[in-house]
Design a protein around this motif. Structure first.
Motif, PDB file in Angstrom:
ATOM      1  N   ASP A 124       0.626  -1.932  -0.147  1.00 24.12           N
ATOM      2  CA  ASP A 124       0.273   0.027  -0.826  1.00 24.12           C
ATOM      3  C   ASP A 124       0.468   1.157  -0.577  1.00 24.12           C
ATOM      4  N   CYS A 168       2.821   0.900  -3.599  1.00 24.00           N
ATOM      5  CA  CYS A 168       1.477   2.379  -4.495  1.00 24.00           C
ATOM      6  C   CYS A 168       1.132   3.781  -4.127  1.00 24.00           C
ATOM      7  N   ALA A 169       1.486   3.984  -2.645  1.00 24.91           N
ATOM      8  CA  ALA A 169       0.385   5.268  -2.508  1.00 24.91           C
ATOM      9  C   ALA A 169       1.448   5.847  -2.709  1.00 24.91           C
ATOM     10  N   LYS A 209       1.643   6.397  -7.195  1.00 23.09           N
ATOM     11  CA  LYS A 209       0.485   7.102  -7.913  1.00 23.09           C
ATOM     12  C   LYS A 209      -0.008   8.633  -8.197  1.00 23.09           C
ATOM     13  N   ALA A 235       0.627   8.996 -12.164  1.00 23.16           N
ATOM     14  CA  ALA A 235      -0.546   9.598 -13.018  1.00 23.16           C
ATOM     15  C   ALA A 235      -0.298  10.994 -13.482  1.00 23.16           C
ATOM     16  N   GLU A 243      -1.927  -3.827 -10.337  1.00 21.22           N
ATOM     17  CA  GLU A 243      -2.715  -3.736 -10.907  1.00 21.22           C
ATOM     18  C   GLU A 243      -3.426  -3.161 -10.001  1.00 21.22           C
ATOM     19  N   PHE A 273      -4.529  -1.609  -7.502  1.00 24.64           N
ATOM     20  CA  PHE A 273      -3.617  -0.603  -6.550  1.00 24.64           C
ATOM     21  C   PHE A 273      -3.617   1.095  -7.857  1.00 24.64           C
ATOM     22  N   PHE A 274      -4.399   0.761  -9.504  1.00 23.64           N
ATOM     23  CA  PHE A 274      -3.728   1.695 -10.149  1.00 23.64           C
ATOM     24  C   PHE A 274      -4.964   2.128 -10.982  1.00 23.64           C
ATOM     25  N   THR A 275      -5.269   3.504 -11.737  1.00 25.36           N
ATOM     26  CA  THR A 275      -6.522   3.378 -12.521  1.00 25.36           C
ATOM     27  C   THR A 275      -5.394   2.763 -13.982  1.00 25.36           C
ATOM     28  N   GLU A 330      -2.696   5.297 -15.189  1.00 27.09           N
ATOM     29  CA  GLU A 330      -2.031   5.299 -14.701  1.00 27.09           C
ATOM     30  C   GLU A 330      -0.951   3.939 -14.947  1.00 27.09           C
TER      31      GLU A 330
END
Length: 289
Positions: free
Chosen positions: A24, A27-28, A31, A35, A57, A59-61, A64
């Motif tokens: 977490d 990935c935070a 991100k 973006a 995957e 964790f992200f749009t 992203e």
């Protein structure tokens, strides 16, 4: 602070504290950069299933994920993401079945050589798709922190000296190279103290493939940063596996080590220390730069 156009980094010990640790925080920190269109490239010896439990995957749009790449398996696998946000292999560097069997034989030869001549017992992991892991310290358990630990270099050096291996790791890498020549193979040996990894590719292959791809998009090596925690010289042998991110193609980039270990690093590596926290702080700072 210099603003980088792309950031390459190791996973275990650099972005996360262990393979089983939650992803977490990492990935935070990744991100906002993804973006903003900054390519992030994970370079690791492990497989996709071992990066965030094979669910990176989530964790992200999808947008992203267009800027996230992975070079895994000690040179073997290069991943990007599809428009649907799914991981996709777009380049592999794999030996033929015959070559892999020859690598297996070379590693068994090293095992026998050490046992017969030096009474030095090892274990071998044969289940990698492009290399073998020779466990030089099977009595030592890393638990879930599989990256190189402080004190392991000294422990390996002492063990080798006790068994009469006065030239240390050079004896093993030299023997591996000689056996490789007998098969017509250019063997690449890397080590993180506990393991000697023997195969036909390395993180250099991951970096060269993915950096070449980014260069086609207009990103230059001098605008890239590389982070790892295994640059330090291993006993009397070569540098750790993250030093293989330093190739002729990536030479103009900036290289950083977040490890707390003492020891010699390759020239031009900036030692930051601070472990995972230092790397994640760097990502946050880059997002604000």
């Amino acid at each position: 602070m210099k603003k980088y156009s792309a950031i390459f980094f190791d996973w275990d010990g650099t972005a996360v504290r262990s393979r089983k640790a939650p992803a977490d925080r990492a990935c935070a920190a990744m991100k906002p950069l993804l973006a903003a269109g900054v390519p992030l490239i994970i370079i690791s010896g492990t497989t996709y299933e071992n990066i965030a439990g094979g669910q990176l995957e989530r964790f992200f749009t999808k947008e992203e994920l267009k800027n996230l790449y992975l070079g895994l398996g000690r040179g073997a696998f290069q991943y990007a993401y599809t428009e649907e946000g799914k991981p996709c292999l777009f380049r592999t560097v794999l030996p033929t079945r015959e070559q892999l069997m020859q690598v297996h034989q070379i590693c068994f030869d090293i095992h026998q050589f050490l046992l017969e001549r030096y009474d030095f017992a090892t274990d071998i992991v044969f289940t990698r798709p492009n290399y073998c892991k020779i466990d030089l310290m099977p009595e030592h358990d890393r638990g879930d922190q599989l990256f190189m630990q402080d004190g392991e270099q000294a422990a390996l050096a002492n063990k080798m000296q006790a068994h009469g291996l006065t030239d240390g790791m050079r004896t093993l890498t030299g023997f591996a190279a000689e056996r490789g020549k007998a098969y017509g193979l250019d063997i690449v040996s890397t080590s993180d103290s506990k393991y000697l990894e023997v195969g036909l590719s390395s993180k250099s292959d991951n970096v060269n493939v993915l950096l070449s791809y980014l260069m086609e998009q207009g990103i230059q090596p001098q605008d890239c940063a590389f982070f790892g925690d295994e640059y330090v010289r291993i006993e009397s042998g070569d540098f750790g596996s993250d030093a293989f991110m330093m190739t002729p193609l990536s030479a103009a980039a900036d290289f950083f080590d977040v490890s707390e270990m003492t020891g010699e690093r390759p020239p031009h590596v900036t030692v930051l220390g601070g472990g995972v926290d230092a790397f994640l702080e760097f990502l946050h700072a880059q997002a604000q730069a």
